[in-house]
Design a protein around this motif. Structure first.
Motif: not given
Length: 839
Positions: A175, A180, A184, A203, A206-208, A211
Motif C-alpha cells: 500500500y 492509494i 484504504k 487492493i 475494492y475501496n477502503a 476492505l
C-alpha cells in the motif's frame, strides 16, 4: 472563614483545580500576571486574550525575555513557540529567515530538542503535519526507515499509515503508493495487523470501506465473500454483516438492488421482531421502509399507507394519524401533499376540523305535520321568532330542553308543532317523542323538559404492557429509628429463567363516536398503540403480544429498554477463589473476603460484606452489608455505588450513597449522599461533580475532611488542552485554506501545480474532519462543566470544625462547628469569589 493562604492552597491544589481553564480564564490570567509584577492595566489596554496572557505568564515563570513576544499581534501559538525556543535554548532564526511558518518551525524545533536529524524533513515542500509524521518516525527506538514515506507527494495521513505499518512490522509494500488514499491504507494496515492480508487484486478492486467490512467480518468470523463477489457496496455489506452476526434470516428479504439504508431498516425490523415482509420490497425507498417499520413497532396496521406511491413524509402523516386514533380517510388521499396532510391532521387533533353527519331520515317536510291550520302556523312562527324563550342547550349541546310558557293568545301546543319547532332549530338527533307526549299530557309552564339527548363520545383505551416482574425494583432504603438506613430492600436484581413470561401487551381499543342534538359528530379518540419492547435477551411469541426470556439471567429495565444479562451467582468469594471476570451480572449472596477481585461488565451485587477487595463494574455496585478496606482494595463503577457503609475505601462512580463514609477517597461524577439523620461523612477526601447531600460532615474530634465540589482539575485541564488543540488546528486550517484559495486563483498552470492543489485540498478536508471531531468533544466537556458549575454541599445536621470545602477553586475551612435545625447550603457566590453559607 475563606482562606487564601499559600500553604492551604498548595495542600489542596490536587482537589481545587486552581490552574484550570474556565469561563473566568481571562480574569484569572490577568490576576496571575498582576501577581508576577506585570502592569494589568497595560495588558487590558493591549487586549491580550487569555491564551496570550498564559504565554506571557509562563515566560515570566520560565525567566526568559518574554518581551520579545509581548505583542498582541502575535498569535498565542507564535508566542508559545518563541517561549519554548528561549526556554530550550534553541535558536530558530535560520529557519524563520528561510520562510518556514510557525507550525513548521515548531516541528523542526521539537526535532532539534529531541536530538534527531531534522534535515530529513526541514524542507519547505513539507507541511507541518507531514513534518510531524517524519519526526515521529525518527523518534522511534530504533528509528523507522522514513525513506518509505519521505516523498512530499504523500499527505500526512498517508505518511502516518505507512509509519504505523513499519512500527507494527508488517509488509507495507502493498500500500505504499501515493495513489492509494489514506483510508484504504488504514484498512490494509489494520487488516494485516490482525492477520488478514489483501492481495494486489483486492487492493486494486475494492475501496477502503469494502476492505474495512472484509476485515471486520474476518475478526467476527463471518463469511461475507459471496456478497463481496456479487458487488454489494460497503453500506450493504455492513448491514449484512451485522445481521449475520446476530443470526438474523436477512437473506430471505434482501436483494442486491436495495441500498444499504434499506437493508438496515430490514435488519432493525428483524432485530425488533416485526413482520419485515410487509415492507422488504425494492419498490420502497429506505425512508418509506423506516415509516412502515415504525408503524409495525408501534403496533398499528400499516396497510393504509403501505403503498409505494406515497412519499415517506406522506406516510409519516398517515402513520401519526393512525397512532392518534384519527379518521385518516379525511386526509390520506394522494391528492394531498404531506404538508396538507399535516394541517388537516393537526386541525383534527385540535378540534377545529368539523365533520357534519346529516340524518336524511329527518329531512322531510314536517310543516305539513302541523295540520296546516292557521293557528298552528301562527304558533310555530311565534315560537321561532322567540326561540330563546322556549329552547336551551346544556352539556356542550348534548342536551336539549324545552320550556313552554302559558300563552295569552290561547293557542295550544301540539306534538307536531313541537317537532316542527325542534327541526327548525336544527335539533336532528336524539329527539324523545315519548317524553314530548308526557310533557304535553302534564304540562307545567314553568318547568324545563329534556326533549332530546345526544350521545357522549367514549375514547378508546391506549395499549399497555402488563409486566411480570417488579418494574420499580430499585426501592428506596428504609430509615430505621436510629436514623440509619436499612438496605435489605434495595436490590436491582430480577432473576428470570428461559421461557419465563416477562410481559404481556394489551392492545389499544377503538373509541365510540358520539353526537350532539344537532347531529354533529363528537369524534372519539381511538386508543393509541405503543411501541414494542426493545432490548436484549427476550423474544416476542407468534401472538405478537407475549414476551418471554430467551435465556436465564438478570433482568433490568432502563428508559423503557429491557435487558436480560447472563448472571453468575456465588455463595461467597474468598481469596482462594480464582479472580472473577464475568460478562454479565455478578451476584454474591454472602461476603467478599479480603484479597478477592471481581470484574463484571454489568452490575455487581453483594448480599453481605466486602473487605479489602477490588471491585470493577460496568454497571452499578450494591453492597448490602457495607465495605471496609483497611489494607487494600477499592470500587470502580461506571454506574452508581451503594452500600450500608464505607470505611477506608477508594470509590469511583456516578452517584455514591451510604449510611456513612469514614476516611474514604471518593470520586463521584454525580452526587455523594448519606441516608437519614444519622448519615455522616468524615475523614479523607471526596470529590463530587454535582454536590453532596449529607446529614453531618466531619466529626467532633476535628477529623480533617476535604470536600471538593464542581468539575475536577483533570477534566478542566483536559478541556484546556482541547481548546489549545482546536486553536492550533484552526490556525493550521486557515493557513491551508489560504493556500487553497491562492491556488484557486492561479488555476491549472502545470502538472506540478495540479498535484500541489490536490494535496492542499486533501489536507483541508482532513483538517475540517478533525475540527468537527474536536468540537464535538468540546461540546461534551462544556456540558459537564456547566452541570458542575452549580455544585453545592447540603448539610441537614451539623458541619464540624476541621472540614474544608473547596468549591470552584475557592477554599473555606470551618474553625467552629455549625449546626442547623433545617439545612445548610455551602455554595460559591454568583461571581465565584467566595463560598457562602445559606441557612
Amino acid at each position: 472563614m475563606a482562606e487564601t493562604g499559600m500553604e492551604l492552597l498548595d495542600e489542596l491544589s490536587e482537589y481545587a483545580g486552581l490552574d484550570s481553564f474556565n469561563e473566568n480564564a481571562l480574569e484569572k490570567e490577568l490576576e496571575l500576571c498582576g501577581k508576577l509584577g506585570v502592569d494589568v492595566e497595560k495588558l487590558k489596554a493591549l487586549k491580550f486574550n487569555a491564551l496570550q496572557l498564559a504565554e506571557i505568564r509562563k515566560g515570566i515563570v520560565d525567566k526568559i525575555d518574554y518581551k520579545k513576544y509581548f505583542n498582541p499581534k502575535y498569535a498565542w501559538t507564535e508566542m508559545e513557540e518563541l517561549r519554548l525556543e528561549m526556554t530550550q535554548g534553541i535558536d530558530m532564526t535560520k529557519y524563520r529567515n528561510e520562510g518556514f511558518d510557525c507550525l513548521q518551525i515548531s516541528q523542526i524545533r521539537q526535532g532539534l530538542a529531541a536530538g534527531i536529524d531534522v534535515s530529513q524533513y526541514a524542507k519547505k515542500e513539507y507541511l507541518a503535519d507531514q513534518m510531524r509524521e517524519i519526526r515521529h518516525g525518527l523518534l522511534k527506538k530504533p528509528p523507522v526507515p522514513v525513506i518509505f514515506f519521505q516523498d512530499p507527494a504523500f499527505d500526512s495521513m498517508q505518511m502516518r499509515e505507512i509509519r504505523k505499518g513499519l512500527e507494527a512490522g508488517i509488509d507495507i509494500s502493498g500500500y505504499t503508493s501515493v495513489d492509494i488514499p489514506y483510508m484504504k491504507m488504514r484498512a490494509i494496515r489494520e487488516s494485516a495487523e490482525d492477520g488478514l492480508f489483501f492481495d494486489a487484486v483486492q487492493i486494486g478492486k475494492y475501496n477502503a470501506a469494502i476492505l474495512d467490512q472484509m476485515h471486520r467480518a474476518y475478526i467476527e468470523k463471518i463469511d461475507i465473500s459471496r456478497y463481496v463477489k456479487n458487488h454489494f457496496d460497503a453500506e450493504q455489506l455492513e448491514e449484512i454483516r451485522i445481521g449475520l452476526k446476530e443470526g438474523l434470516p436477512i437473506d430471505n428479504y434482501i436483494t442486491d438492488d436495495m441500498r444499504g439504508d434499506a437493508i438496515k431498516e430490514i435488519r432493525i425490523g428483524l432485530e425488533n421482531g416485526v413482520d419485515v415482509a410487509q415492507y422488504a420490497d425494492v419498490s420502497y425507498g429506505w425512508m418509506q421502509m423506516y415509516e412502515m417499520r415504525l408503524g409495525l413497532e408501534h403496533q398499528i396496521d400499516i396497510v393504509p399507507y403501505a403503498k409505494p406511491l406515497y412519499h415517506a413524509d406522506q406516510m409519516r402523516e398517515i402513520r401519526l394519524g393512525i397512532e392518534e386514533g384519527l379518521d385518516i380517510s379525511k386526509f390520506s388521499t394522494m391528492m394531498y401533499t404531506a404538508k396538507d396532510m399535516r394541517r388537516i391532521r393537526e386541525a383534527m387533533l385540535s378540534g377545529t376540523y368539523k365533520a357534519f353527519v346529516e340524518d336524511d331520515s329527518t329531512a322531510k317536510t314536517v310543516f305539513d305535520r302541523t295540520g296546516g291550520t292557521k293557528d298552528s302556523k301562527v304558533l310555530l312562527d311565534s315560537m321561532i321568532a322567540n326561540r330563546d324563550l322556549y329552547i336551551s342547550f346544556t352539556s356542550d349541546k348534548l342536551l336539549c330542553w324545552l320550556k313552554l310558557p302559558l300563552r295569552s293568545d290561547g293557542l295550544e301546543y301540539t306534538e307536531d308543532v313541537l317537532l316542527a319547532f325542534l327541526f327548525k332549530c336544527n335539533v336532528r338527533k336524539g329527539v324523545d317523542k315519548q317524553e314530548i307526549k308526557k310533557m304535553l299530557a302534564n304540562l307545567n309552564h314553568s318547568e324545563k323538559y329534556l326533549v332530546a339527548a345526544g350521545k357522549e363520545a367514549v375514547d378508546g383505551q391506549d395499549g399497555y404492557y402488563e409486566y411480570f416482574f417488579d418494574t420499580e425494583n430499585e426501592k428506596e432504603p428504609v430509615i430505621l429509628e436510629d436514623g440509619t438506613a436499612d438496605l435489605t430492600n434495595i436490590d436491582s436484581l430480577v432473576q428470570v429463567h428461559v421461557g419465563d413470561k416477562i410481559a404481556l401487551y394489551h392492545k389499544a381499543t377503538k373509541g365510540q363516536d358520539g353526537y350532539n342534538v344537532f347531529g354533529e359528530v363528537k369524534t372519539a379518540k381511538n386508543g393509541k398503540e405503543i411501541p414494542i419492547l426493545k432490548g436484549e435477551g427476550f423474544m416476542i411469541l407468534n401472538d405478537r403480544v407475549t414476551y418471554v426470556a430467551k435465556w436465564t439471567g438478570a433482568l433490568t429495565i432502563k428508559d423503557g429498554n429491557i435487558k436480560i444479562e447472563k448472571i453468575l451467582v456465588l455463595p461467597e468469594v474468598k481469596i482462594t477463589d480464582k479472580r472473577i471476570n464475568f460478562d454479565g451480572v455478578v451476584y454474591v449472596k454472602g461476603d467478599v473476603h479480603s484479597g478477592s477481585e471481581i470484574t463484571a461488565t454489568s452490575n455487581v451485587i453483594i448480599g453481605g460484606h466486602m473487605e479489602s477487595s477490588e471491585i470493577k463494574s460496568g454497571g452499578d455496585v450494591i453492597i448490602k452489608g457495607g465495605a471496609t478496606c483497611p489494607i487494600r482494595g477499592g470500587i470502580t463503577a461506571k454506574g452508581n455505588v451503594t452500600a450500608k457503609f464505607f470505611e477506608g475505601v477508594t470509590i469511583e462512580g456516578k452517584d455514591i450513597s451510604a449510611n456513612f463514609f469514614i476516611n474514604c477517597k471518593i470520586t463521584a461524577k454525580g452526587y455523594i449522599r448519606t441516608y437519614g439523620r444519622a448519615g455522616i461523612l468524615y475523614g479523607g477526601h471526596c470529590h463530587s461533580t454535582y454536590g453532596i447531600e449529607v446529614a453531618s460532615v466531619g466529626n467532633k474530634n476535628g477529623a480533617k475532611t476535604i470536600i471538593n465540589l464542581g468539575v475536577d482539575s483533570a477534566l478542566l485541564n483536559e478541556y484546556s488542552e482541547l481548546k489549545k488543540s482546536i486553536s492550533r488546528e484552526e490556525a493550521d486550517y486557515k493557513s491551508l485554506a489560504k493556500e487553497r484559495d491562492r491556488l484557486q486563483e492561479i488555476g491549472a498552470v502545470d502538472r506540478q501545480i495540479m498535484q500541489w492543489k490536490v494535496k492542499i485540498n486533501a489536507a483541508v478536508g482532513v483538517k475540517e474532519s478533525k475540527l468537527k471531531e474536536l468540537r464535538k468533544k468540546q461540546f461534551y466537556y462544556e456540558e459537564e462543566i456547566k452541570k458542575g458549575s452549580n455544585a453545592q454541599a447540603v448539610v441537614t445536621e451539623v458541619a464540624y470544625a476541621g472540614t474544608v470545602f473547596v468549591i470552584d477553586g475557592i477554599v473555606l475551612r470551618l474553625d467552629n462547628d455549625r449546626k442547623t435545625y433545617d439545612k445548610m447550603i455551602f455554595m460559591s457566590d454568583s461571581k465565584k469569589e467566595n463560598i457562602i453559607v445559606l441557612g
